[in-house]
Design an enzyme around this catalytic site. Structure first.
Site: not given
Length: 399
Positions: A169-170
């Site tokens: 996600d990051s």
């Protein structure tokens, strides 16, 4: 302090949890006005994730700092109309719903660009906006697996493991920000005046970091496998135990650095041995060299090992826990631990700003807001709605 780097940039964040909200957080830290849209009843799910105090996750205060919270029911036509009106006032829209969701609400890019041709729309999803997998539900963990990261993470005699954070996600958030700023440059600096869609897939964000895997498989049928704490073909670079049970990470794969390490260990013979003069040759003897180095580190406590390595200018360090991070003087000197006032909690420590900019530094203006804290302000300021109109929307449950 002068203007921040992104002051004047207006962002509408639609989505929840990690990838989309992390992207808008980065923009907000450097001065963009970020309006976060949440469900009127529940808000972003991250408000209740992990450690909760006074009914709100501590993570929320970091993930949503500098943002304005607006509640809008996107499933109702009047809520969708509010979004269309807000789109006239913004530069960037960030969403991380499953592909087709925005179109179902009448908020797809083709519709929105009729309202605002300059609109830049970031779309984060598991598999992208097209392709045979586009309709499958996707999470960061699945992206990490499909992108190749999980396969090589862990030890060869054990099942694949994960990195201890939501790295997929990051990474997608970082690519979202990179894409957004490139699109702003193309629109504003190149003077095209054109918006565009930035299609970020979780698995592709992970896959992009897989170094030389593809050409090595293509030309040599090589499949990189799990190798624990070593990095294949990069020697020496590993984690070594010291006599007091602590571990030291040493990266001595540069030719000159390797020699300095060997001199520090008192192994001048190895430093001058032509069998180890470059990385390719050392990698043929990686197991032998790792054993040699750990034999030395195990003879000394961690702090003494570090004294030798620092003096020899060999890259090395401890494996930090969060407690180590919080107490480290370098973190503190670089303002990487900041205190921010949170209503009902007092001062809360949270991570500082990355990157450091000399003329237009980012900053934390406020912690993640209460649910819907800025709804009335935004509707009055951006859409010129009256008190009566806002009250009517509240009564209908639209906001």
């Amino acid at each position: 302090m002068g203007k921040k780097a992104l002051e004047g940039l207006r962002v509408l964040e639609m989505g929840q949890l990690i990838a989309g909200p992390f992207a808008s957080r980065l923009l907000a830290e450097f001065g963009a006005e970020v309006i976060k849209v949440e469900s009127p009843l529940t808000g972003d799910a991250i408000r209740s994730w992990r450690v909760v105090e006074n009914g709100t996750s501590l993570w929320w205060y970091v993930q949503s700092r500098n943002k304005k919270s607006v509640t809008i029911d996107l499933r109702q036509a009047e809520g969708q109309d509010i979004i269309k009106k807000l789109v006239k006032e913004i530069d960037i829209l960030i969403e991380n719903f499953r592909p087709g969701t925005m179109e179902k609400w009448g908020l797809g890019y083709e519709e929105l660009k009729k309202i605002n041709p300059r609109l830049i729309m970031i779309r984060v999803s598991g598999y992208g906006q097209d392709g045979p997998y586009k309709d499958k539900p996707g999470f960061g963990s699945i992206g990490e697996a499909m992108g190749g990261l999980r396969y090589i993470t862990g030890y060869p005699d054990r099942p694949p493991t994960r990195v201890g954070i939501s790295i997929g996600d990051s990474l997608s958030a970082l690519y979202s920000v990179i894409g957004a700023l490139m699109a702003v440059y193309h629109r504003d600096v190149n003077g095209t005046g054109e918006g565009q869609v930035i299609d970020v897939a979780l698995y592709e964000s992970v896959f992009s970091l897989m170094e030389s895997m593809v050409p090595e498989f293509d030309r040599a049928a090589l499949i990189r496998e799990r190798t624990g704490s070593t990095l294949p073909g990069i020697t020496p670079s590993n984690t070594y135990m010291c006599s007091d049970g602590k571990y030291v990470v040493i990266g001595a794969n540069g030719d000159a650095i390797f020699k300095r390490l060997m001199y520090a260990m008192g192994r001048d013979d190895i430093a001058e041995d032509p069998r180890f003069e470059n990385n390719a040759k050392r990698s043929e003897h990686a197991e032998y060299l790792d054993g040699l180095i750990e034999g030395w580190t195990k003879s000394l406590p961690f702090l003494e090992v570090m004294e030798y390595l620092d003096k020899a200018k060999v890259p090395a360090g401890s494996i930090y826990s969060v407690e180590d991070i919080m107490n480290d003087p370098h973190y503190q000197a670089r303002q990487m631990i900041q205190e921010v006032a949170v209503e009902g909690l007092g001062m809360l420590k949270m991570p500082g700003i990355v990157p450091k900019m000399s003329e237009t530094p980012g900053g934390v203006e406020w912690a993640g807001p209460k649910l819907g804290q800025h709804t009335e302000d935004v509707l009055e300021e951006k859409l010129r709605l009256t008190e009566e109109q806002i009250s009517d929307l509240k009564e209908k449950g639209i906001i």
